[in-house]
Design a protein around this motif. Structure first.
Motif, short mmCIF file in Angstrom:
data_model
loop_
_atom_site.label_atom_id
_atom_site.label_comp_id
_atom_site.label_asym_id
_atom_site.label_seq_id
_atom_site.Cartn_x
_atom_site.Cartn_y
_atom_site.Cartn_z
N ILE A 1 62.55 27.24 8.56
CA ILE A 1 63.80 27.61 9.12
C ILE A 1 65.16 27.01 8.48
CG2 ILE A 1 65.45 27.94 11.18
CD1 ILE A 1 63.04 28.46 12.90
N ILE A 2 65.16 25.52 8.43
CA ILE A 2 66.05 24.76 7.83
C ILE A 2 66.32 24.94 6.57
CG2 ILE A 2 66.73 22.39 7.41
CD1 ILE A 2 65.80 21.59 10.46
N GLY A 3 64.94 25.05 5.68
CA GLY A 3 64.86 25.40 4.44
C GLY A 3 65.64 26.74 3.82
N ALA A 4 65.18 27.72 4.58
CA ALA A 4 65.55 28.95 4.54
C ALA A 4 67.21 29.08 4.59
CB ALA A 4 64.89 30.01 5.25
N MET A 5 67.67 28.38 5.82
CA MET A 5 69.11 28.31 6.04
C MET A 5 69.89 27.87 4.80
SD MET A 5 69.45 27.40 9.99
CE MET A 5 71.18 27.39 9.90
N VAL A 6 69.23 26.42 4.22
CA VAL A 6 69.98 25.70 3.30
C VAL A 6 70.00 26.65 2.06
CG1 VAL A 6 69.97 24.00 1.62
CG2 VAL A 6 69.53 23.55 4.09
N GLY A 7 68.62 27.49 1.82
CA GLY A 7 68.72 28.44 0.38
C GLY A 7 69.49 29.49 0.70
N TYR A 8 69.74 30.03 1.66
CA TYR A 8 70.46 31.26 1.77
C TYR A 8 72.03 30.90 1.92
CZ TYR A 8 71.19 36.31 2.32
OH TYR A 8 71.54 37.55 2.10
N THR A 9 72.32 29.93 2.46
CA THR A 9 73.90 29.35 2.40
C THR A 9 74.22 29.17 0.87
OG1 THR A 9 73.52 28.13 4.60
CG2 THR A 9 75.16 27.31 2.77
N MET A 10 73.22 28.67 0.16
CA MET A 10 73.65 28.41 -1.37
C MET A 10 73.86 29.70 -1.99
SD MET A 10 74.00 25.22 -1.59
CE MET A 10 74.63 25.12 0.07
N PHE A 11 73.05 30.89 -1.62
CA PHE A 11 73.48 32.17 -2.19
C PHE A 11 74.90 32.37 -2.07
CE2 PHE A 11 68.98 32.75 -2.63
CZ PHE A 11 68.77 33.49 -3.54
N TYR A 12 75.44 32.13 -0.74
CA TYR A 12 76.93 32.32 -0.59
C TYR A 12 77.98 31.65 -1.30
CZ TYR A 12 76.11 36.17 2.81
OH TYR A 12 75.83 37.49 3.28
N PHE A 13 77.52 30.32 -1.57
CA PHE A 13 78.17 29.28 -2.14
C PHE A 13 78.64 30.20 -3.60
CE2 PHE A 13 78.76 24.90 -0.84
CZ PHE A 13 78.75 25.48 0.57
N VAL A 14 77.44 30.76 -4.55
CA VAL A 14 77.72 31.45 -5.76
C VAL A 14 77.96 32.88 -5.54
CG1 VAL A 14 76.73 29.40 -7.02
CG2 VAL A 14 75.18 31.29 -5.79
N ARG A 15 78.35 33.34 -4.52
CA ARG A 15 78.54 34.90 -4.38
C ARG A 15 80.07 35.21 -3.62
NH1 ARG A 15 75.51 38.12 -0.36
NH2 ARG A 15 76.53 40.07 -0.43
N LYS A 16 80.53 34.44 -2.74
CA LYS A 16 81.65 34.71 -1.94
C LYS A 16 82.70 33.94 -2.55
CE LYS A 16 80.61 38.02 0.58
NZ LYS A 16 81.08 39.39 0.23
N ASN A 17 82.52 33.19 -3.84
CA ASN A 17 83.66 32.41 -4.33
C ASN A 17 84.44 33.29 -5.09
OD1 ASN A 17 81.53 33.13 -6.04
ND2 ASN A 17 81.63 31.05 -6.84
N PHE A 18 83.98 34.30 -5.47
CA PHE A 18 84.98 35.33 -6.46
C PHE A 18 86.09 35.75 -5.65
CE2 PHE A 18 85.93 39.74 -7.99
CZ PHE A 18 86.23 39.31 -9.17
N SER A 19 85.99 36.20 -4.31
CA SER A 19 87.41 36.49 -3.61
C SER A 19 88.40 35.73 -3.66
CB SER A 19 86.73 36.84 -2.28
OG SER A 19 85.81 37.68 -2.01
N PHE A 20 88.13 34.34 -3.90
CA PHE A 20 89.30 33.45 -3.84
C PHE A 20 89.82 33.26 -4.98
CE2 PHE A 20 87.88 32.47 0.61
CZ PHE A 20 89.19 31.98 1.12
N ALA A 21 88.97 33.70 -6.15
CA ALA A 21 89.74 33.64 -7.52
C ALA A 21 90.47 34.83 -7.65
CB ALA A 21 88.42 33.57 -8.57
N ILE A 22 90.30 35.92 -7.00
CA ILE A 22 91.02 36.97 -7.15
C ILE A 22 92.54 36.80 -7.14
CG2 ILE A 22 91.68 39.37 -6.19
CD1 ILE A 22 88.89 39.95 -5.52
N PRO A 23 93.14 36.20 -6.38
CA PRO A 23 94.77 36.21 -6.37
C PRO A 23 95.23 35.39 -7.67
CG PRO A 23 93.83 35.68 -4.11
CD PRO A 23 92.78 35.65 -5.08
N ALA A 24 94.37 34.22 -7.92
CA ALA A 24 94.48 33.44 -9.17
C ALA A 24 94.66 34.16 -10.53
CB ALA A 24 94.02 32.39 -9.30
N LEU A 25 93.52 35.35 -10.62
CA LEU A 25 93.37 36.03 -11.77
C LEU A 25 94.40 37.02 -11.74
CD1 LEU A 25 89.51 36.38 -11.16
CD2 LEU A 25 90.75 35.28 -13.20
#
Length: 479
Positions: free
Chosen positions: A15-39
């Motif tokens: 459970i903990i390993g899957a939580m960490v793994g899937y959390t990391m997917f969001y680190f490299v996915r939901k970052n784009f939204s915060f780049a939008i205003p600067a872009l």
């Protein structure tokens, strides 16, 4: 293979390993939204272009999640997850150099050719990223249904589901701090300042212009820093995850007998999936409900940072990050609460919890819409936090409901099917919102919460049809 470790040890390790793994997917996915205003500020890319990109990548993610759901039911979850996450890390590192790639492709430093190359480059990288992002949920879903008994699934799978909000929330705070604290200070360069003002359609004295010029190029670090953190997550997931209890010498879960036991290959498996997933009205109902829920969720997550920074009452990038982060944090609490309530108060009937909480989400959003002018912003933040609390409960329960019905043999396939519907929502929240924003401006945003309230309430009424369905689809000896 004997490990000498107890089932309880392995279950929580998974459970903990899957939580960490899937959390990391969001680190490299939901970052784009915060780049939008600067872009937007640095390159003048309009909301319609971003909307098209968000729609494309969302649809690609949904299709990938659908396909990988079927793959996940048949392959080793440990390697399925970590290989896909590694690919996302590499693509995010490359994304930080997308402006340099665009200059090389177009042969221009600015102008229409450069902008077209920039939009195309970002779209290609994000599409590829989401192809691999779609391989994140399926392996985790497989791990949950193979390691957690059905009577505990709502509570413990909801705990794992916190990784959605943990990842999106933490990366929102990180990227908000990056956009507001890194980059090169170009505020003394009149050419840069005037260019940003022109791109944003405002004057050089606008605080948004000065803020963007003071942190010029910070958007690149929104990809590089999360990617490096996610790389560490890959190593942790490789270490911690194992596919099934049998793979570490433990017996399979009790009370999980299926029609496929003894022969789950070829024609039998395909017929099983067809009957349990594609011909199952319960799965279809949950999938349609998920479509409505994700319209609300993505309207907040994908466009919230831009709206909060560039609306009538703009706030700083860092505060925008914390605002979205609070929405996600309350979503975490809502997931675990919904899971516990399902198992302990509603006797596993998650569809009843989904009905109640989606309607309550709509009530919170209605309240935000009708707040009078001059209301303390804290009131809106509290209502938004409550909306996140109620919204994320159903999200965590959708695959619990279908996982029980289709059994562990097709749980990931059903999850992929739900994912396909969920991400069809980006047709509205991507290009739809972008185009409406460009056409109607603030008038559209002023009514967004009213529209989202209606969407949430309708979704709650749809899943209410399942109020009295049976508990699961396993074969029980007493039947």
């Amino acid at each position: 293979m004997k490990t000498g470790k107890s089932f309880n040890y392995w279950q929580w390790r998974i459970i903990i390993g899957a939580m960490v793994g899937y959390t990391m997917f969001y680190f490299v996915r939901k970052n784009f939204s915060f780049a939008i205003p600067a872009l937007s500020a640095e390159y003048g890319i309009n909301d319609t272009s971003f909307g098209v990109i968000l729609t494309l990548v969302g649809l690609i993610y949904g299709i990938s999640k659908f396909i990988n759901g079927f793959v996940a039911d048949r392959v080793n979850a440990r390697w399925h997850l970590t290989i896909a996450l590694s690919a996302c890390v590499i693509l995010n590192l490359v994304f930080g150099w997308s402006a340099d790639l665009s200059r090389w492709i177009s042969g221009a430093e600015s102008g229409p050719d450069f902008i077209n190359a920039m939009v195309t480059t970002m779209a290609v990288l994000l599409i590829l990223n989401n192809v691999f992002q779609g391989a994140g949920f399926g392996p985790c879903n497989r791990l949950m249904v193979n390691w957690i008994p059905p009577k505990e699934l709502a509570t413990k799978m909801s705990l794992w589901n916190m990784s959605h909000s943990i990842g999106a929330g933490i990366v929102a705070v990180i990227c908000g701090a990056i956009i507001g604290g890194m980059g090169t200070d170009m505020s003394a360069d009149s050419a840069v300042v005037s260019g940003i003002a022109a791109n944003l359609g405002t004057d050089v004295a606008d605080p948004a212009v000065i803020r963007a010029a003071s942190h010029f190029g910070a958007w690149k670090w929104c990809f590089w820093i999360p990617a490096l953190i996610a790389a560490a997550g890959v190593a942790f997931s490789v270490y911690s995850l194992r596919d099934t209890p049998e793979s570490v010498g433990l017996p399979e879960l009790p009370d999980t007998k299926t029609e496929l036991d003894g022969d789950d290959t070829g024609k039998n498996y395909h017929k099983f999936v067809m009957d349990k997933v594609f011909k199952n009205p319960i799965v279809w109902n949950v999938a349609v409900t998920a479509l409505f829920l994700y319209v609300v969720r993505f309207a907040v997550l994908d466009w919230g940072p831009k709206f909060l920074q560039q609306g009538d009452n703009p706030i700083s990038p860092a505060l925008a990050g914390w605002t979205i982060g609070i929405f996600e944090i309350c979503g975490c609490i809502g997931m675990v609460t919904a899971g516990w309530i399902t198992d302990h108060l509603f006797k596993g009937k998650g569809q009843r919890v989904c009905t109640i909480e989606m309607i309550l989400t709509g009530v919170c959003l209605l309240a935000i819409h009708f707040l009078p002018e001059g209301t303390n912003p804290v009131v809106m933040l509290v209502l938004l936090a409550l909306a996140g609390f109620f919204l994320y409960g159903p999200q965590a329960l959708f695959c619990v409901i279908t996982g029980k019905q289709v059994t562990k043999k097709a749980a990931s396939a059903a999850g992929g099917f739900i994912g396909l519907f969920s991400y069809a929502s980006v047709i509205f929240t991507g290009v739809g919102v972008g185009a409406l924003s460009d056409k109607f401006g603030q008038a559209f945003w002023n009514n967004l919460f009213l529209l989202m309230a209606g969407v949430a309430i309708v979704g709650g009424l749809i899943i209410a049809v399942l109020w009295n369905i049976k508990d699961d689809g396993y074969v029980h000896d007493n039947q």
